[in-house]
Design a protein around this motif. Sequence first.
Motif, PDB file in Angstrom:
ATOM      1  N   SER A 114      -1.230  -8.773   7.903  1.00 49.59           N
ATOM      2  CA  SER A 114      -0.490  -9.999   8.177  1.00 49.59           C
ATOM      3  C   SER A 114      -0.545 -10.317   9.663  1.00 49.59           C
ATOM      4  O   SER A 114      -0.712  -9.433  10.505  1.00 49.59           O
ATOM      5  CB  SER A 114       0.977  -9.858   7.748  1.00 49.59           C
ATOM      6  N   SER A 115      -0.385 -11.594   9.973  1.00 47.61           N
ATOM      7  CA  SER A 115      -0.358 -12.018  11.370  1.00 47.61           C
ATOM      8  C   SER A 115       1.029 -11.791  11.961  1.00 47.61           C
ATOM      9  O   SER A 115       2.013 -11.573  11.236  1.00 47.61           O
ATOM     10  CB  SER A 115      -0.715 -13.498  11.475  1.00 47.61           C
ATOM     11  N   GLY A 116       1.092 -11.858  13.289  1.00 43.74           N
ATOM     12  CA  GLY A 116       2.391 -11.721  13.948  1.00 43.74           C
ATOM     13  C   GLY A 116       3.352 -12.816  13.513  1.00 43.74           C
ATOM     14  O   GLY A 116       4.551 -12.571  13.336  1.00 43.74           O
ATOM     15  N   THR A 117       2.833 -14.021  13.317  1.00 45.89           N
ATOM     16  CA  THR A 117       3.670 -15.135  12.877  1.00 45.89           C
ATOM     17  C   THR A 117       4.228 -14.884  11.484  1.00 45.89           C
ATOM     18  O   THR A 117       5.413 -15.134  11.214  1.00 45.89           O
ATOM     19  CB  THR A 117       2.867 -16.447  12.882  1.00 45.89           C
ATOM     20  N   GLU A 118       3.396 -14.389  10.576  1.00 39.05           N
ATOM     21  CA  GLU A 118       3.849 -14.099   9.216  1.00 39.05           C
ATOM     22  C   GLU A 118       4.935 -13.028   9.216  1.00 39.05           C
ATOM     23  O   GLU A 118       5.912 -13.120   8.466  1.00 39.05           O
ATOM     24  CB  GLU A 118       2.677 -13.657   8.356  1.00 39.05           C
ATOM     25  N   MET A 119       4.767 -12.009  10.064  1.00 41.75           N
ATOM     26  CA  MET A 119       5.767 -10.951  10.117  1.00 41.75           C
ATOM     27  C   MET A 119       7.092 -11.477  10.643  1.00 41.75           C
ATOM     28  O   MET A 119       8.161 -11.161  10.113  1.00 41.75           O
ATOM     29  CB  MET A 119       5.275  -9.799  11.001  1.00 41.75           C
ATOM     30  N   ALA A 120       7.035 -12.294  11.690  1.00 45.81           N
ATOM     31  CA  ALA A 120       8.258 -12.849  12.262  1.00 45.81           C
ATOM     32  C   ALA A 120       8.971 -13.736  11.244  1.00 45.81           C
ATOM     33  O   ALA A 120      10.198 -13.674  11.100  1.00 45.81           O
ATOM     34  CB  ALA A 120       7.934 -13.634  13.525  1.00 45.81           C
ATOM     35  N   GLN A 121       8.214 -14.556  10.539  1.00 48.64           N
ATOM     36  CA  GLN A 121       8.813 -15.469   9.558  1.00 48.64           C
ATOM     37  C   GLN A 121       9.444 -14.727   8.388  1.00 48.64           C
ATOM     38  O   GLN A 121      10.426 -15.205   7.816  1.00 48.64           O
ATOM     39  CB  GLN A 121       7.755 -16.457   9.054  1.00 48.64           C
ATOM     40  N   ASN A 122       8.891 -13.572   8.035  1.00 50.07           N
ATOM     41  CA  ASN A 122       9.434 -12.816   6.897  1.00 50.07           C
ATOM     42  C   ASN A 122      10.314 -11.662   7.351  1.00 50.07           C
ATOM     43  O   ASN A 122      10.546 -10.711   6.601  1.00 50.07           O
ATOM     44  CB  ASN A 122       8.296 -12.288   6.015  1.00 50.07           C
ATOM     45  N   LEU A 123      10.816 -11.758   8.592  1.00 52.88           N
ATOM     46  CA  LEU A 123      11.715 -10.743   9.152  1.00 52.88           C
ATOM     47  C   LEU A 123      11.167  -9.332   9.005  1.00 52.88           C
ATOM     48  O   LEU A 123      11.869  -8.398   8.641  1.00 52.88           O
ATOM     49  CB  LEU A 123      13.105 -10.856   8.519  1.00 52.88           C
ATOM     50  N   TRP A 124       9.889  -9.197   9.277  1.00 56.83           N
ATOM     51  CA  TRP A 124       9.200  -7.908   9.356  1.00 56.83           C
ATOM     52  C   TRP A 124       9.162  -7.140   8.045  1.00 56.83           C
ATOM     53  O   TRP A 124       9.073  -5.919   8.018  1.00 56.83           O
ATOM     54  CB  TRP A 124       9.778  -7.060  10.493  1.00 56.83           C
ATOM     55  N   HIS A 125       9.186  -7.872   6.956  1.00 56.15           N
ATOM     56  CA  HIS A 125       8.910  -7.300   5.643  1.00 56.15           C
ATOM     57  C   HIS A 125       7.513  -7.756   5.237  1.00 56.15           C
ATOM     58  O   HIS A 125       7.099  -8.864   5.557  1.00 56.15           O
ATOM     59  CB  HIS A 125       9.927  -7.785   4.613  1.00 56.15           C
ATOM     60  N   CYS A 126       6.801  -6.907   4.552  1.00 56.74           N
ATOM     61  CA  CYS A 126       5.440  -7.245   4.147  1.00 56.74           C
ATOM     62  C   CYS A 126       5.450  -8.494   3.259  1.00 56.74           C
ATOM     63  O   CYS A 126       6.135  -8.514   2.228  1.00 56.74           O
ATOM     64  CB  CYS A 126       4.812  -6.078   3.385  1.00 56.74           C
ATOM     65  N   PRO A 127       4.712  -9.541   3.623  1.00 55.65           N
ATOM     66  CA  PRO A 127       4.675 -10.745   2.795  1.00 55.65           C
ATOM     67  C   PRO A 127       4.068 -10.500   1.414  1.00 55.65           C
ATOM     68  O   PRO A 127       4.323 -11.267   0.481  1.00 55.65           O
ATOM     69  CB  PRO A 127       3.791 -11.706   3.606  1.00 55.65           C
ATOM     70  N   SER A 128       3.290  -9.435   1.279  1.00 60.16           N
ATOM     71  CA  SER A 128       2.621  -9.158   0.008  1.00 60.16           C
ATOM     72  C   SER A 128       3.474  -8.337  -0.947  1.00 60.16           C
ATOM     73  O   SER A 128       3.595  -8.669  -2.128  1.00 60.16           O
ATOM     74  CB  SER A 128       1.293  -8.427   0.258  1.00 60.16           C
ATOM     75  N   CYS A 129       4.084  -7.260  -0.431  1.00 59.36           N
ATOM     76  CA  CYS A 129       4.814  -6.357  -1.328  1.00 59.36           C
ATOM     77  C   CYS A 129       6.291  -6.223  -1.004  1.00 59.36           C
ATOM     78  O   CYS A 129       7.029  -5.586  -1.758  1.00 59.36           O
ATOM     79  CB  CYS A 129       4.160  -4.979  -1.338  1.00 59.36           C
ATOM     80  N   GLY A 130       6.732  -6.781   0.125  1.00 60.74           N
ATOM     81  CA  GLY A 130       8.135  -6.721   0.479  1.00 60.74           C
ATOM     82  C   GLY A 130       8.580  -5.435   1.144  1.00 60.74           C
ATOM     83  O   GLY A 130       9.782  -5.215   1.320  1.00 60.74           O
ATOM     84  N   ALA A 131       7.651  -4.568   1.528  1.00 56.64           N
ATOM     85  CA  ALA A 131       8.015  -3.313   2.183  1.00 56.64           C
ATOM     86  C   ALA A 131       8.798  -3.585   3.469  1.00 56.64           C
ATOM     87  O   ALA A 131       8.665  -4.642   4.085  1.00 56.64           O
ATOM     88  CB  ALA A 131       6.759  -2.500   2.490  1.00 56.64           C
ATOM     89  N   THR A 132       9.597  -2.635   3.881  1.00 57.42           N
ATOM     90  CA  THR A 132      10.516  -2.809   5.006  1.00 57.42           C
ATOM     91  C   THR A 132       9.792  -2.723   6.354  1.00 57.42           C
ATOM     92  O   THR A 132       8.631  -2.293   6.422  1.00 57.42           O
ATOM     93  CB  THR A 132      11.611  -1.741   4.975  1.00 57.42           C
ATOM     94  N   PRO A 133      10.476  -3.102   7.449  1.00 60.35           N
ATOM     95  CA  PRO A 133       9.861  -3.009   8.780  1.00 60.35           C
ATOM     96  C   PRO A 133       9.353  -1.614   9.131  1.00 60.35           C
ATOM     97  O   PRO A 133       8.415  -1.479   9.928  1.00 60.35           O
ATOM     98  CB  PRO A 133      11.004  -3.440   9.707  1.00 60.35           C
ATOM     99  N   LEU A 134       9.939  -0.582   8.548  1.00 64.10           N
ATOM    100  CA  LEU A 134       9.490   0.783   8.835  1.00 64.10           C
ATOM    101  C   LEU A 134       8.053   1.015   8.383  1.00 64.10           C
ATOM    102  O   LEU A 134       7.372   1.916   8.884  1.00 64.10           O
ATOM    103  CB  LEU A 134      10.412   1.797   8.146  1.00 64.10           C
TER     104      LEU A 134
END
Length: 227
Positions: free
Chosen positions: A187-207
């Motif tokens: 994912s891009s930095g923009t995608e991560m920021a928009q999804n609050l650092w959860h994976c846009p594909s699977c929803g995994a946490t920022p960790l």
Amino acid sequence: MTAHDYLKDLKRIAKDCARASGAELHEVQKRAAQAIGFAHWHALASQAKLGWQPTADDIATVAGILRGEESYADEGFIGPHPYKLDDVLRDTRMQGRGWCIYIGEAPSSKPQLLITDRRFKNNPIQDPEFVAKALPIAKWKARQVRAEMARDWPRNSTKPDAEGRAMHPLNHVRSDKWYCMHCDGESSGTEMAQNLWHCPSCGATPLDMLSEPFPISERPDTENAPA
């Protein structure tokens, strides 16, 4: 007795809304100023230097316009059915007798309609009209929870720089590419920021978000793992 500093409140509301929405601070400040009769923030600031102060009503007006939505109580009724809103580890729950609406902390999370007690007859969660009224309330609560989370993070975590680099809110690494250790998604930095650092594909946490792909040699051997 010292007078309340409403100008400080106004600045805080503008800053909080900018962080929560990812908008530029100067754009939010302009909207705040225009909401109470100024052409732009500079005009407001100039008047403040001459002793002008916003009122409590001004603060309420600005907060309502910047947030742009109706607010709800954490406890209330939809028709005869009581509900309660809360969040557990940043996941939103709207609950009533025999039912629950669950929304994960990631903006990409979809609401889940759950039956929590099948002994309860005529469960309102099975009524489309009830659900149509309940969902906006649950979604509103989820947005509040996410906004609080974003306000706790550095600005560069919710607003990528000109090169698209976003800063991880936990380890403060900056990158324009991020990789999910859980699903190998990129994912891009923009995608991560928009999804609050959860994976846009699977929803995994920022960790689970890394600035480099997870080494294949270090991945668990799921194929040969015991059943």
